[in-house]
Design an enzyme around this catalytic site. Structure first.
Site, PDB file in Angstrom:
ATOM      1  CE1 TYR A 157     -37.307  36.684 -50.779  1.00 18.57           C
ATOM      2  CE2 TYR A 157     -35.682  37.885 -50.018  1.00 18.57           C
ATOM      3  CZ  TYR A 157     -36.032  37.517 -50.975  1.00 18.57           C
ATOM      4  OH  TYR A 157     -36.953  38.584 -52.541  1.00 18.57           O
ATOM      5  N   PRO A 208     -29.202  40.229 -60.759  1.00 17.11           N
ATOM      6  CG  PRO A 208     -28.050  41.316 -60.005  1.00 17.11           C
ATOM      7  CD  PRO A 208     -29.135  40.662 -59.308  1.00 17.11           C
TER       8      PRO A 208
END
Length: 328
Positions: A56, A204
């Site tokens: 990342y 999610p």
């Protein structure tokens, strides 16, 4: 915030964690000051589970989280990952599961995070070129050497998870899971429960799509992953947006935000899972944390299950080039 156990480690962590990826790239320009404020706010409000990875921001995210850890005396648990190797061109990447690389990557992550041991170390992607026994064996050596406290896998099949656990206990399986990404319901989640592995759903909120406020293409900065996400735009985007209307309707009925309904569904469906919604802004952080207060009824969960039947969701989870190591 309520706590949930992490595998068989004996550690308890907050039932909602924080995904830190977007603080470094994939979702527009980064703002280290706001990201640091968000990290501190998360800890202040009871979040104890933070998720990062060496790829990342090509190391930037681990360094950011490392600076945050130096400023906190809390008992926080940080997970990071190895396997995706970035090239000089940000779009270039390969997967390396070799034991030699695993050790090398661990040393680099320890340095960037500024810790003596990594709380939870995931294999970010697995291709099978290196047998899972050798991958987990190398990770187990890091545990024995005191450099890693627990190990995890990401996006692997139940068969791979079972084989891995024969070599060393796997504390967590991290896989995409949400209203519009329900593949793990077929068998991975049940296998996790059987083996004492904690299921950790990432994305999610469907990379923001399930919040009901997806920006137009022209509003996204260059490099934003959603520009190439197959589910976001065109006919797929229009069809998927119709599904999100049911989330928005229920949010209006419950007087909360659509994002909170989407997270509450995950918490209700999988009461032993630990979702890690990502954000770099305090506003969305607090909204996500408050989702824990929204308790859906069985009837509400059932309505959402039907509305988001997998057959109704259009588009692959990733562009084809990024599917390597998914469900491996």
């Amino acid at each position: 915030m309520k706590q949930r156990p992490l595998g068989r480690t004996g550690r308890l962590v907050s039932e909602i964690g924080l995904g830190c990826m977007g603080m470094s790239e994939f979702y527009g320009v980064r703002d280290d000051h706001e990201s640091m404020e968000t990290l501190h706010a998360a800890a202040d409000y009871g979040v104890t589970f933070f998720d990062t990875a060496d790829m990342y921001g090509a190391g930037h995210n681990e360094e950011l989280v490392g600076r945050f850890l130096k400023e906190r005396a809390d008992d926080l648990l940080v997970a990071t990952k190895f396997a995706i190797v970035r090239g000089a061109n940000p779009a270039d990447r390969r997967i390396d599961n070799s034991p030699a690389y695993i050790k090398q990557a661990c040393e680099a992550s320890l340095k960037r995070l500024g810790v003596e041991a990594i709380d939870l170390y995931y294999c970010h992607r697995f291709t099978g070129e290196t047998p899972i026994d050798d991958v987990v064996g190398a990770m187990a050596e890091l545990v024995w050497d005191g450099k890693v406290k627990a190990i995890g896998l990401s996006e692997v099949t139940s068969a791979t998870l079972r084989r891995a656990c024969e070599t060393h206990h796997v504390a967590a399986l991290q896989t995409e899971y949400s209203l519009w990404a329900r593949d793990p319901e077929s068998d991975q989640i049940a296998t996790c429960r059987e083996l004492g592995v904690t299921f950790v759903p990432y994305s999610p909120l469907g990379r923001g799509f399930l919040t009901g406020s997806v920006p137009q293409r022209g509003d996204l900065a260059a490099g934003d992953f959603r520009l190439i996400d197959p589910r976001f735009y065109g006919e797929a985007g229009e069809a998927n947006a119709e599904l999100v209307e049911r989330v928005k309707d229920l949010a209006a009925e419950r007087e909360c935000e659509p994002a909170q309904i989407a997270l509450a569904w995950v918490l209700a469906k999988q009461p032993d899972a630990i979702p890690i919604p990502g954000t770099k802004r305090r506003t969305w952080l607090m909204q996500n944390i408050d989702a824990a207060k929204v308790e859906l009824t069985p009837d509400e969960v059932a309505v959402l299950d039907v509305a988001f039947d997998p057959s109704k969701v259009i588009g692959a989870r990733y562009p084809q080039a990024s599917m390597t190591g998914i469900n491996a």
